[in-house]
Design an enzyme around this catalytic site. Structure first.
Site, PDB file in Angstrom:
ATOM      1  CG  HIS A 138      -5.804  -2.400   1.081  1.00 12.31           C
ATOM      2  ND1 HIS A 138      -5.451  -2.240  -0.426  1.00 12.31           N
ATOM      3  CD2 HIS A 138      -5.189  -1.743   1.779  1.00 12.31           C
ATOM      4  CE1 HIS A 138      -4.346  -1.238  -0.165  1.00 12.31           C
ATOM      5  NE2 HIS A 138      -4.327  -0.972   1.105  1.00 12.31           N
TER       6      HIS A 138
ATOM      7  CB  SER B 244      -1.004  -0.114   1.258  1.00 11.82           C
ATOM      8  OG  SER B 244      -2.111   0.937   0.932  1.00 11.82           O
TER       9      SER B 244
END
Length: 267
Positions: free
Chosen positions: A234, A100
């Site tokens: 995610h 990320s």
């Protein structure tokens, strides 16, 4: 919130949870927004990396043992500081792994390492992040506190016990907001592609970084490229730690078995 033990490196930016002086490769890991170096503690202990690699984890200011330090909300500034801290450790091949926000920082550090030495880095792993060329305006850092906590619950990656503790939340929210600001205000400056191999990893249900956007990392290297897609959102890697470790380990073994980094055209 505390580190598993006192780090043995003098530099505040880096943590080494398990020294491996015999390792031929160093893997530098970059945490996600709101994350800390200890997110990679399990990876550093993984038998799959023995004895090939020694893991260094980046510790951003404002968390754990650096919680009293001023936060930094500039990706380029963070990348400059981290690159400088890696100088004593580039005597061995470096591979970079970021998830990320960490993927963006790993990429920026990779560019700086390339400018400093043609032989670094030897591999870049980018996880859960769309390619820099796939810009999308983000406004999470502008949310109110309650909405920001809701976002953290939605994407995962934060222990629910922290999100239900008002005292801990008071520490977490400024750090998370700062990190989201850094990534959402980041703008990629087009430059020549990297020369090292790039492996991109994605969750098939990640709305922040859909696999198609993650696949666009192919444009950012002239070296070999591979895309690995796992089931999940995610934070797919929490459920696929062994699978992710295997991907990384296979690449590090390849680095350790050669003297020169892989070069060539993207695949």
């Amino acid at each position: 919130m505390s580190a598993p033990h006192i780090p043995d490196l003098p530099d505040p930016w880096l943590r080494r949870f398990r020294p491996r002086p015999e390792a031929k490769v160093r893997l530098v890991c970059f945490p996600h927004a709101g994350g800390s170096a200890t997110y990679y503690h399990a990876l550093a202990q993984s038998p799959a990396l023995m004895p090939t690699a020694e893991v260094l984890a980046v510790q951003y200011p404002g968390r754990q043992d650096r919680r009293k330090e001023q936060l930094m909300d500039s990706v380029p500034e963070l990348a400059d500081r981290i690159t400088a801290s890696l100088t004593p450790y580039d005597d061995r091949p470096l591979a970079l792994f970021g998830h990320s926000m960490g993927a963006v920082l790993a990429f920026e550090v990779a560019q700086r390492l390339r400018e400093r030495s043609e032989n670094q880095p030897h591999w870049l792993f980018v996880s859960g992040r769309r390619a820099p060329s796939r810009f999308r305006r983000g406004t999470v850092h502008l949310l109110g506190d309650a909405e920001l906590v809701d976002e953290l619950r939605r994407v995962g990656g934060t222990d629910p016990r922290f999100l239900n503790d008002e005292e801990l939340l008071a520490e977490i929210i400024p750090v998370v907001r700062n990190d989201y600001r850094a990534t959402e205000e980041y703008r990629w400056s087009p430059s020549s592609p990297l020369r090292c191999p790039v492996t991109a990893l994605a969750g098939d249900r990640d709305t922040q970084a859909p696999p198609d956007d993650v696949a666009a990392w192919r444009q950012h290297t002239d070296g070999p490229f591979d895309l690995k897609v796992f089931s999940g959102g995610h934070f797919y890697l929490d459920a696929h730690r062994q699978g992710v470790t295997d991907v990384v380990s296979e690449a590090l073994v390849r680095i350790a078995g050669r003297r020169e980094p892989v070069r060539g055209t993207a695949q």
